[in-house]
Design an enzyme around this catalytic site. Sequence first.
Site: not given
Ligand code: TYM
Length: 324
Positions: A110, A192, A195
């Site tokens: 980031k 990967k 978003k």
């Molecule tokens: P975020 O919003 O980026 O993504 C949400 C979930 O989607 C999964 N993910 C993927 N899985 C497979 N292939 C991909 N290309 C892919 N892109 C995203 C992520 O691994 C995630 O599970 N930091 C976290 C949000 C968060 C969180 C938490 C998660 C904040 N507090 C506590 C678990 C527990 C995030 O940015 O996810």
Amino acid sequence: MKIFSGIQPTGEIHIGNYLGAIKHWVKLQETQECIFSIVDLHSLTTPYNPEILQKKILELTIAHLAVGINPEKSIFFVQSRVKEHTELCWLLNTVCPVGDLSRMTQYKEKTKQFKKNINAGLLNYPVLQAADILLYKTEIVPIGEDQKQHIELTRTIAKKFNTKFGETFKIPEPQLPKIGAKIMALNDPTKKMSKSMPESCLFLFDEPDKIKKRIMSAITDTDKTIKYDIKNKPGISNLLTIYHLFSNKPIQEIEKEFEGKGYGDFKKELVELLTESLKPFREKRKELLNQEALIQKILNNGAKKAKIVAQATMEDVRKKMGLI
Ligand code: TYM
């Protein structure tokens, strides 16, 4: 088992989010105590538009309801509406080494991506994530692969806190799907799906013409055989993974089916499969649009339920840390 997971309101849900995480949340809520959160405070660490943040939260809530998150079965809420997250984040900051934070892969990525906005929130991001998880005495965190490192840090923080102040937190375990924990970008299968790069994504509610466009133009490999080989054929392997997860057919069976056929034939079938599989989600979402009052009620109830658990944990934490 106590389950917690979160998602940022930074864009639409893509099939990576769904296959890596949300699909499993929907299943887990049937048998486990689940809490899922839209983590709006995390999303403030990268550039965003305050005027449309609430709209994005609303849309993301609708998206989750459309794919099967059931507010009767799991607690679904917006992170900033439960103030205990920020309080616990501050307290955990005092036991988390700065060195651990600056080593996080996501932080490094980031800071490269947003060179003009390297704010302290970006560095402390995993501490807030640890607070999210530990606040609910979470045991299992269902996530995709990119979040594994953050859960490892959460475990370190929890152990440190317990050693210093006495047994308080459960040590959570990450739970990753065996297949689908890292869905790759359609326009570059070595990265990967993310978003923050919309051209890499197939979004869950994309209309059939968009699905067709995205899949037919997905980058594949020079050799023409439909064979799963992550190392040498990342493009077709990613598409085979997606095909497998939406059809439930074993990858070998799919390979056999397409023996002697070209990428074009395979992609056409994949378009059809995705168009059909995602149809119920698109329809449910349309039903839910314009039901803002209902959505807000769901979020209010979710926050109320989350607060009860969060407040109890914070009372314990404050006592242990000598704050009362
Ligand atoms: P975020 O919003 O980026 O993504 C949400 C979930 O989607 C999964 N993910 C993927 N899985 C497979 N292939 C991909 N290309 C892919 N892109 C995203 C992520 O691994 C995630 O599970 N930091 C976290 C949000 C968060 C969180 C938490 C998660 C904040 N507090 C506590 C678990 C527990 C995030 O940015 O996810």
